[in-house]
Design an enzyme around this catalytic site. Structure first.
Site, mmCIF file in Angstrom:
data_model
loop_
_atom_site.group_PDB
_atom_site.id
_atom_site.type_symbol
_atom_site.label_atom_id
_atom_site.label_comp_id
_atom_site.label_asym_id
_atom_site.label_seq_id
_atom_site.Cartn_x
_atom_site.Cartn_y
_atom_site.Cartn_z
ATOM 1 N N HIS A 123 87.652 -49.369 -25.867
ATOM 2 C CA HIS A 123 87.753 -47.611 -26.009
ATOM 3 C C HIS A 123 87.138 -46.639 -26.908
ATOM 4 O O HIS A 123 86.108 -45.581 -26.189
ATOM 5 C CB HIS A 123 88.888 -47.902 -27.137
ATOM 6 C CG HIS A 123 89.497 -46.596 -26.662
ATOM 7 N ND1 HIS A 123 90.690 -46.006 -25.809
ATOM 8 C CD2 HIS A 123 89.440 -45.921 -27.955
ATOM 9 C CE1 HIS A 123 90.795 -45.157 -25.590
ATOM 10 N NE2 HIS A 123 90.489 -44.255 -27.265
ATOM 11 N N GLU A 124 86.508 -46.940 -28.212
ATOM 12 C CA GLU A 124 85.672 -47.052 -28.911
ATOM 13 C C GLU A 124 83.893 -46.758 -28.307
ATOM 14 O O GLU A 124 83.225 -45.678 -28.407
ATOM 15 C CB GLU A 124 85.700 -47.120 -30.155
ATOM 16 C CG GLU A 124 86.944 -46.943 -30.941
ATOM 17 C CD GLU A 124 87.705 -45.206 -31.596
ATOM 18 O OE1 GLU A 124 86.981 -44.782 -30.961
ATOM 19 O OE2 GLU A 124 88.795 -45.931 -30.986
ATOM 20 N N HIS A 154 83.835 -44.500 -26.261
ATOM 21 C CA HIS A 154 83.481 -43.015 -26.472
ATOM 22 C C HIS A 154 81.964 -42.387 -26.959
ATOM 23 O O HIS A 154 81.655 -42.167 -27.111
ATOM 24 C CB HIS A 154 84.831 -42.176 -28.515
ATOM 25 C CG HIS A 154 86.305 -42.266 -27.540
ATOM 26 N ND1 HIS A 154 86.110 -41.262 -27.016
ATOM 27 C CD2 HIS A 154 87.261 -42.507 -28.373
ATOM 28 C CE1 HIS A 154 87.749 -40.776 -27.171
ATOM 29 N NE2 HIS A 154 88.094 -42.126 -27.559
ATOM 30 N N GLU A 197 88.160 -38.785 -23.471
ATOM 31 C CA GLU A 197 89.276 -39.994 -23.826
ATOM 32 C C GLU A 197 89.195 -40.358 -21.949
ATOM 33 O O GLU A 197 89.894 -41.813 -22.235
ATOM 34 C CB GLU A 197 91.074 -39.612 -23.804
ATOM 35 C CG GLU A 197 91.400 -39.500 -25.167
ATOM 36 C CD GLU A 197 90.851 -40.960 -26.240
ATOM 37 O OE1 GLU A 197 90.718 -40.784 -27.305
ATOM 38 O OE2 GLU A 197 92.084 -42.034 -25.147
HETATM 39 ZN ZN ZN Z 1 89.917 -43.143 -27.904
#
Ligand code: ZN
Length: 500
Positions: free
Chosen positions: A263-264, A267, A293
């Site tokens: 997830h990160e 980003h 996101e």
């Molecule tokens: Zn996030």
């Protein structure tokens, strides 16, 4: 005009340097700082942020922007975008007094410590007064920025420029109509998927090593970034060449670390791939939290919880954890990491129930800001919505209203962007599948370069040049947000797993 543009760039660079220095301190607060440092750090952050605000809001910056707006820049040029986005930020910043900026910085920084203690004690009462101040500050900010009829619009615009609360409500209503009954149906079948294999003991060192290897394989550049540990995973960037991620490690839960890394990483790759000449200007970074996101959720869920991804990685994972996974088949593993089950905590929620946690927060924030809900009544309102959406009542506030860090840090208007990211991720992903027909076969071979290159070209490199609505239109031709691609993805994937 070139000379004036250069003067503006120099001034913006100074502002950015102060802001990035504050980010370094904020990162340090989460990753390294002993708890005793909190009061001094709040003062340091307030000084830097006040200075940055003072420099940016000077009259001379406004005069430069006025002169530059008069020149004939090509409509789609970086120069025109720089002037437009800087103007938007400038107008916002001018509306806040230096006193209000300093008060916000101190309140939000201390708020996190008060919240952490309250959460630790699982008791909302000690946090109530702080949260009242935070809601009041957010109302002051919204009033200063101005809005037409909906106060929430003023705050949403900070995280999702150009998006309106009504637009979000329309998309959320469409999502609710499908997701709420789907969660109820699956709730009656939770036993069809057994995820106990994920809850064995997974040594954290091996989890860290495996996560770091996958992080590099998907394209996060460790020469221009690093990963550390923190209680609440996050991404922050000091420049396109220095992007920091954090992950959390839990011994008895394998997925939380790897999926937070993916997830990160999503980003972080967005931040690393913005055009380098945007560094030090308001065009640096991701254009909105929803688009951000869309990237993190795509790598975490659409890719990271896909069958194809694990066709490649599962044998390697089994080799890392032979005692835990040696006997489990790929099918069992795939079903386990996609188990749907109503639960109390947003960050641990699966792909389907996750959005219900967001609907709840979005609705409560609108009520608080409009003055229809008092902070004192928030825990009860939270619990009532948890019951109605997910059929659960938190045993205490630590697993209820106190679970998220956002409000304590002053962030209101932020939560809906998580679900907007889900929606956008599938709008974009459908287009990648169209443009790269063998994409899924590439995943089966552990190849992710074409996907990253596609995102770099269509989204990342543009930084904040285009809004979310503009990107969606350019990439997909759709007129802004469309819930259908996401709903189709969810119905297909989980319909197959649960036979519904
Ligand atoms: Zn996030």
């Amino acid at each position: 005009m070139e000379q004036k543009l250069q003067t503006l760039r120099t001034k913006l660079k100074d502002v950015s340097n102060l802001e990035r220095a504050a980010e370094v301190l904020a990162w340090d607060q989460q990753v390294n700082m002993p708890s005793g440092g909190v009061a001094a750090r709040a003062e340091q952050l307030a000084t830097l942020q006040t200075l940055a605000h003072e420099l940016f809001t000077r009259d001379e910056v406004g005069l430069l922007l006025e002169d530059l707006a008069g020149a004939d820049w090509p409509a789609a040029s970086d120069e025109a975008a720089l002037i437009k986005v800087t103007r938007r930020e400038y107008d916002h910043a001018r509306k806040l007094t230096p006193e209000l900026v300093a008060q916000m910085s101190r309140t939000f920084s201390l708020g996190q410590q008060v919240w952490e203690q309250a959460k630790h004690e699982a008791n909302f009462a000690p946090f109530q007064g702080t949260l009242e101040k935070i809601v009041d500050l957010n109302i002051q900010v919204a009033e200063a920025y101005g809005y037409e009829t909906c106060i929430y619009d003023a705050l949403l615009d900070l995280f999702e420029p150009g998006m309106k609360t009504a637009q979000v409500n329309t998309v959320f209503d469409e999502l609710k109509a499908t997701l709420v009954p789907l969660v109820q149906t699956i709730s009656e079948r939770v036993d069809l998927v057994d995820d106990s294999l994920l809850k064995q003991n997974y040594p954290v060192g091996a989890q860290w090593d495996f996560g770091l290897e996958v992080l590099q394989a998907i394209g996060f550049d460790l020469r221009r970034g690093r990963q550390d540990k923190s209680t609440h995973p996050f991404t922050i960037s000091f420049s396109v060449n220095d992007v920091r991620l954090t992950t959390r490690l839990t011994e008895n839960s394998f997925p939380s670390s790897l999926f937070s890394t993916l997830h990160e990483g999503g980003h972080g790759m967005y931040e690393q791939n913005v055009a380098v000449h945007f560094d030090g200007t308001p065009l640096m970074g991701g254009t909105s939290l929803g688009v951000h996101e869309s990237q993190s959720r795509l790598w975490e869920n659409v890719l990271g919880r896909s069958y194809e991804f694990w066709q490649f990685y599962y044998p390697q994972l089994q080799a890392c954890f032979p005692a835990q996974l040696g006997q489990a088949t790929l099918d069992n593993f795939y079903r386990a990491i996609n188990k749907v089950e109503p639960s109390l905590v947003r960050v641990e929620a699966d792909e389907v129930t996750y959005n219900l946690h967001i609907f709840l927060r979005f609705e409560l924030e609108q009520e608080l800001l409009a003055g229809r809900l008092k902070v004192a009544d928030l825990p009860a309102a939270w619990n009532a919505k948890m019951q109605s959406y997910l059929g659960l009542t938190p045993p205490h506030d630590g697993l209820g209203v106190l679970q998220d860090i956002h409000w304590s840090g002053g962030l209101m208007g932020y939560f809906p962007t998580y679900t907007l990211g889900n929606v956008m991720s599938c709008q974009f992903y459908n287009q990648t599948l169209h443009d790269i027909p063998d994409l899924k076969a590439q995943f089966q071979r552990g190849e992710f370069g074409a996907l990253l290159a596609w995102f770099r070209q269509h989204i990342h490199q543009h930084g904040r040049k285009f809004t979310a609505n503009e990107l969606i239109q350019q990439i997909t031709g759709a007129d802004g947000l469309d819930a259908q691609p996401y709903l189709t993805y969810i119905k297909q994937k989980f319909g197959q797993i649960y036979g519904v």
